[in-house]
Design a protein around this motif. Structure first.
Motif, mmCIF file in Angstrom:
data_model
loop_
_atom_site.group_PDB
_atom_site.id
_atom_site.type_symbol
_atom_site.label_atom_id
_atom_site.label_comp_id
_atom_site.label_asym_id
_atom_site.label_seq_id
_atom_site.Cartn_x
_atom_site.Cartn_y
_atom_site.Cartn_z
ATOM 1 N N MET A 1 0.835 -1.198 0.000
ATOM 2 C CA MET A 1 0.000 0.000 0.000
ATOM 3 C C MET A 1 0.874 1.254 0.000
ATOM 4 S SD MET A 1 -3.177 -0.896 2.551
ATOM 5 C CE MET A 1 -2.113 -0.956 4.000
ATOM 6 N N ILE A 2 0.450 2.244 -0.761
ATOM 7 C CA ILE A 2 1.197 3.495 -0.862
ATOM 8 C C ILE A 2 0.298 4.649 -0.392
ATOM 9 C CG2 ILE A 2 2.270 5.139 -2.448
ATOM 10 C CD1 ILE A 2 3.955 2.694 -2.141
ATOM 11 N N LYS A 3 0.728 5.360 0.622
ATOM 12 C CA LYS A 3 -0.001 6.534 1.086
ATOM 13 C C LYS A 3 0.419 7.741 0.248
ATOM 14 C CE LYS A 3 -0.685 5.000 5.846
ATOM 15 N NZ LYS A 3 -0.470 5.311 7.286
ATOM 16 N N PHE A 4 -0.547 8.539 -0.157
ATOM 17 C CA PHE A 4 -0.250 9.659 -1.035
ATOM 18 C C PHE A 4 -1.139 10.858 -0.709
ATOM 19 C CE2 PHE A 4 -3.878 7.617 -3.006
ATOM 20 C CZ PHE A 4 -4.647 8.689 -3.452
ATOM 21 N N LYS A 5 -0.732 11.996 -1.196
ATOM 22 C CA LYS A 5 -1.573 13.180 -1.245
ATOM 23 C C LYS A 5 -1.592 13.660 -2.688
ATOM 24 C CE LYS A 5 -1.322 15.069 3.437
ATOM 25 N NZ LYS A 5 -0.823 13.864 4.079
ATOM 26 N N LYS A 6 -2.742 14.177 -3.115
ATOM 27 C CA LYS A 6 -2.815 14.779 -4.448
ATOM 28 C C LYS A 6 -2.887 16.283 -4.262
ATOM 29 C CE LYS A 6 -4.738 14.413 -9.041
ATOM 30 N NZ LYS A 6 -5.556 13.654 -9.996
ATOM 31 N N MET A 7 -2.051 17.016 -5.008
ATOM 32 C CA MET A 7 -1.967 18.471 -4.905
ATOM 33 C C MET A 7 -1.836 19.060 -6.306
ATOM 34 S SD MET A 7 0.506 18.851 -1.560
ATOM 35 C CE MET A 7 -0.084 20.529 -1.274
ATOM 36 N N HIS A 8 -1.963 20.375 -6.390
ATOM 37 C CA HIS A 8 -1.714 21.018 -7.682
ATOM 38 C C HIS A 8 -1.138 22.405 -7.467
ATOM 39 C CE1 HIS A 8 -4.807 24.218 -8.215
ATOM 40 N NE2 HIS A 8 -5.511 23.507 -7.349
ATOM 41 N N GLY A 9 -0.381 22.844 -8.448
ATOM 42 C CA GLY A 9 0.137 24.208 -8.504
ATOM 43 C C GLY A 9 -0.288 24.801 -9.828
ATOM 44 N N ASN A 10 -1.292 25.693 -9.802
ATOM 45 C CA ASN A 10 -1.806 26.283 -11.047
ATOM 46 C C ASN A 10 -2.426 25.240 -11.979
ATOM 47 O OD1 ASN A 10 -1.522 29.005 -10.794
ATOM 48 N ND2 ASN A 10 -0.078 29.244 -12.470
ATOM 49 N N THR B 1 6.604 33.200 -7.646
ATOM 50 C CA THR B 1 5.608 33.114 -6.580
ATOM 51 C C THR B 1 4.309 32.590 -7.161
ATOM 52 O OG1 THR B 1 6.601 35.040 -5.489
ATOM 53 C CG2 THR B 1 4.414 34.376 -4.763
ATOM 54 N N GLY B 2 3.765 31.556 -6.512
ATOM 55 C CA GLY B 2 2.528 30.969 -7.015
ATOM 56 C C GLY B 2 1.869 30.087 -5.982
ATOM 57 N N PRO B 3 0.692 29.546 -6.308
ATOM 58 C CA PRO B 3 -0.085 28.744 -5.366
ATOM 59 C C PRO B 3 0.360 27.285 -5.296
ATOM 60 C CG PRO B 3 -1.258 28.921 -7.422
ATOM 61 C CD PRO B 3 -0.005 29.736 -7.588
ATOM 62 N N ALA B 4 -0.063 26.632 -4.221
ATOM 63 C CA ALA B 4 0.068 25.178 -4.066
ATOM 64 C C ALA B 4 -1.153 24.735 -3.277
ATOM 65 C CB ALA B 4 1.352 24.814 -3.340
ATOM 66 N N GLU B 5 -1.982 23.899 -3.875
ATOM 67 C CA GLU B 5 -3.271 23.552 -3.282
ATOM 68 C C GLU B 5 -3.373 22.049 -3.008
ATOM 69 O OE1 GLU B 5 -5.886 25.816 -2.949
ATOM 70 O OE2 GLU B 5 -4.969 27.543 -3.945
ATOM 71 N N PHE B 6 -3.961 21.736 -1.857
ATOM 72 C CA PHE B 6 -4.235 20.343 -1.485
ATOM 73 C C PHE B 6 -5.549 19.907 -2.138
ATOM 74 C CE2 PHE B 6 -6.509 17.447 1.398
ATOM 75 C CZ PHE B 6 -5.616 16.385 1.444
ATOM 76 N N ILE B 7 -5.593 18.705 -2.733
ATOM 77 C CA ILE B 7 -6.813 18.175 -3.360
ATOM 78 C C ILE B 7 -7.415 17.053 -2.509
ATOM 79 C CG2 ILE B 7 -7.808 17.062 -5.401
ATOM 80 C CD1 ILE B 7 -5.529 18.325 -7.051
#
Length: 261
Positions: free
Chosen positions: A1-10, A247-253
């Motif tokens: 099993m692999i634990k992950f987070k999905k995120m995005h930048g722009n 400079t820019g965003p980083a968002e948690f999904i």
């Protein structure tokens, strides 16, 4: 099993895995399966956060494309790495130095929930004559070849979104020289640039941080700063001596567990 987070930048989206509290390994075929947007999780890049290789670095970051190949660096990605580390209390909320395959990157939190990335200023490279001739045959006249941590062919064109970027990228990458090169189309727009990028190993993305840095680097000559716009949003870029600051965003999904197959 692999634990992950999905995120995005722009809109440049990532599956991020940390190998700090637990070691998690993936094969190339597993990375490809995870990257499938219909049968897997889907991503532009899969990122792993690892212990540092050198004493002056805080962490070592690896980037993988949807075809399983390893990318050198990703500027939208390192912002998401910072947000991941600070959100999960895996690092103090202060400046961090990240090692990557191609260069060291400094990331800084801001009060506006955006993240600053500071790196060496992109370098313009010369293209061999035989490759210039091939670009000419494909109707490419105005371009720059830039190393911004990844290699970028930056093409100036009046209407980037009216052009068949996928076909152009496919044709150019038949040449070994362009196989691992990110290919971007840009034009002047409002108080900055409008850009589209097809990333090697991933295809067209909503935003590419290093492509934005590369395109800005050749247009900042008489400006202290400018904005780079893409389908995913905007990035603010400025030159500070021999460095480039983005400079820019980083968002948690979302987050979850992928059952290894």
């Amino acid at each position: 099993m692999i634990k992950f987070k999905k995120m995005h930048g722009n809109g440049n989206d990532f599956i991020i895995i940390e190998n700090l509290t637990i070691a998690q390994s993936l094969t190339k075929s597993q990375i490809i399966k995870i990257g499938d947007r219909k049968k897997g999780l889907g991503f532009d890049q899969l990122i792993t956060i690892n212990p540092p290789k050198y004493s002056n670095h805080d962490f070592y970051i690896k980037f993988f494309n949807t075809d399983g190949s390893e990318a050198d660096m990703c500027m939208n990605g390192v912002r998401s790495v910072g947000a991941f580390l600070w959100r999960d209390n895996l690092a103090p909320k202060k400046s961090l130095i990240l090692g990557t395959k191609s260069k060291s990157i400094l990331i800084k939190p801001t009060k506006q929930k955006k993240i600053k990335v500071i790196s060496d200023y992109p370098i313009e490279l010369e293209i061999p004559k035989i490759q210039k001739n091939y670009l000419n045959k494909n109707g490419i006249k105005k371009y720059n070849f830039i190393n911004a941590g990844n290699l970028h062919l930056i093409i100036k064109i009046k209407k980037p979104f009216n052009y068949d970027l996928d076909t152009l990228s496919s044709n150019l990458r038949k040449r070994i020289f362009f196989k691992k090169v990110n290919i971007s189309l840009f034009t002047m727009y409002e108080d900055g640039l409008l850009i589209r990028t097809n990333e090697a190993g991933a295809g067209e993305t909503l935003s590419c941080g290093s492509a934005s840095a590369a395109s800005a680097s050749i247009n900042l000559k008489n400006k202290s700063s400018l904005k780079v716009f893409s389908k995913g949003g905007e990035l603010s870029i400025r030159k500070i001596n021999d460095k480039l600051e983005m400079t820019g965003p980083a968002e948690f999904i979302c987050e979850g567990t992928w059952l290894k197959k």
